[in-house]
Design a protein around this motif. Structure first.
Motif, short mmCIF file in Angstrom:
data_model
loop_
_atom_site.label_atom_id
_atom_site.label_comp_id
_atom_site.label_asym_id
_atom_site.label_seq_id
_atom_site.Cartn_x
_atom_site.Cartn_y
_atom_site.Cartn_z
N TYR A 189 10.46 15.68 15.46
CA TYR A 189 9.74 16.86 15.94
C TYR A 189 10.42 17.44 17.18
CZ TYR A 189 5.79 15.78 12.85
OH TYR A 189 5.00 15.55 11.76
N SER A 243 13.52 17.19 18.06
CA SER A 243 14.77 17.83 17.65
C SER A 243 14.52 19.24 17.13
CB SER A 243 15.45 16.99 16.56
OG SER A 243 16.58 17.66 16.04
N GLY A 244 13.51 19.38 16.28
CA GLY A 244 13.19 20.70 15.73
C GLY A 244 12.74 21.68 16.80
N PHE A 262 14.76 25.03 17.97
CA PHE A 262 14.15 26.36 17.91
C PHE A 262 14.16 27.02 19.28
CE2 PHE A 262 10.63 29.43 17.54
CZ PHE A 262 11.07 30.12 16.42
N ASN A 320 20.74 26.13 5.46
CA ASN A 320 19.53 25.51 6.00
C ASN A 320 18.32 25.66 5.07
OD1 ASN A 320 19.86 24.24 8.75
ND2 ASN A 320 20.85 26.21 9.14
N VAL A 333 16.45 22.37 3.53
CA VAL A 333 15.02 22.08 3.65
C VAL A 333 14.47 21.61 2.32
CG1 VAL A 333 12.74 23.10 4.02
CG2 VAL A 333 14.60 23.61 5.61
N THR A 367 13.49 14.23 9.52
CA THR A 367 14.60 15.10 9.91
C THR A 367 14.48 16.51 9.35
OG1 THR A 367 15.87 14.22 8.03
CG2 THR A 367 16.24 13.20 10.18
N TRP A 421 12.50 18.90 10.15
CA TRP A 421 12.20 19.96 11.11
C TRP A 421 13.45 20.60 11.69
CZ3 TRP A 421 7.69 21.74 10.38
CH2 TRP A 421 6.68 20.89 9.92
N TYR A 422 14.51 19.83 11.76
CA TYR A 422 15.79 20.39 12.21
C TYR A 422 16.24 21.48 11.24
CZ TYR A 422 20.67 20.49 13.81
OH TYR A 422 21.89 20.89 14.28
N CYS A 475 13.69 24.65 11.43
CA CYS A 475 13.94 25.47 12.61
C CYS A 475 15.33 26.10 12.55
CB CYS A 475 13.80 24.64 13.88
SG CYS A 475 12.11 24.08 14.17
N ASN A 515 18.27 14.35 16.43
CA ASN A 515 18.10 14.29 14.99
C ASN A 515 18.74 13.04 14.41
OD1 ASN A 515 16.92 15.68 12.75
ND2 ASN A 515 18.96 16.20 12.03
#
Length: 231
Positions: free
Chosen positions: A18, A20-21, A25, A54, A58, A69, A71-72, A75, A163
């Motif tokens: 979280y 990292s994301g 962002f 990206n 996802v 991972t 969320w990286y 974002c 991450n």
């Protein structure tokens, strides 16, 4: 003293994912502000590649169950799409031989990534596509570091490192992409920090006037050497 349970939660894989994301962002904020000011000039080809990569990343994380991972990637997709939209009017690049080559090869790699049934081929295709997006930015960071945002890329580097620590497995399928991202983000961050420092050092040692004049028009040098027209 913090309770052991709180410390464990703070440094859990999920929490680091979280974090990292969120940092990734947040890194887009100084970048977008600098783009709107006309200082940072995003490379169109790079952000077009990253947007596609990206988004596919996802969905691949969802399918593989790599929830810590993801969320990286989420974002990353959001920020890449935002900056790509800004780069249409305020960016540079996208039409040089390097940019076009990187984009076309990256898109072929993405197609191979999506269509292949071989997980090894899919893995290396995704990493290849992502890495190709960095090449125009690496070149731009070396030739004209003032056209990129140091704070933003430093935050990207921090997010990439976090991450890696968010990984729940060191298997090739889960770890390769974050490791490559960290190496590439480190390269760009170091270039953006060291190139101006090297120029200052050169100036302090009494660089020739002709050399200093050649270093001044960064955007012009960038346009000439990358076959671009500054916007």
């Amino acid at each position: 003293m913090w309770p052991a349970s709180i410390v464990a939660l703070a440094f859990s894989h999920a929490a680091l994912g979280y974090a990292s994301g969120i940092i990734f962002f947040l890194a887009v904020i100084p970048y977008v502000v600098d783009v709107l000011k006309g200082n940072t000039k995003p490379n169109r080809s790079a952000y077009a590649i990253w947007s596609v990569v990206n988004i596919v990343l996802v969905f691949s994380y969802i399918e593989s169950g790599a929830s810590t991972t993801i969320w990286y990637g989420v974002c990353g997709a959001m920020s890449a799409l935002l900056i790509l939209s800004l780069s249409i009017k305020r960016g540079i690049g996208g039409f040089s031989k390097l940019d076009v080559s990187c984009f076309l090869i990256a898109m072929l790699a993405v197609i191979l990534w999506i269509e292949t049934k071989n997980p090894v081929v899919a893995l290396y295709s995704s990493v290849l596509a992502y890495g190709l997006g960095h090449l125009p930015v690496v070149k731009k960071s070396y030739l004209a570091p003032k056209t990129e945002n140091v704070l933003s890329w430093t935050l990207n580097w921090v997010a990439s490192v976090l991450n890696i620590f968010a990984l729940t497995s060191l298997s090739m399928s889960e770890a390769l992409f974050p490791i490559v991202a960290t190496v590439l983000d480190t390269t760009i961050a170091v270039l953006l920090i060291m190139r101006p420092a090297m120029r200052l050092l050169s100036s302090a040692r009494g660089a020739s006037t002709a050399h200093m004049e050649a270093e001044q028009p960064l955007d012009a040098r960038l346009a000439t050497q990358m076959e671009l027209e500054p916007k």
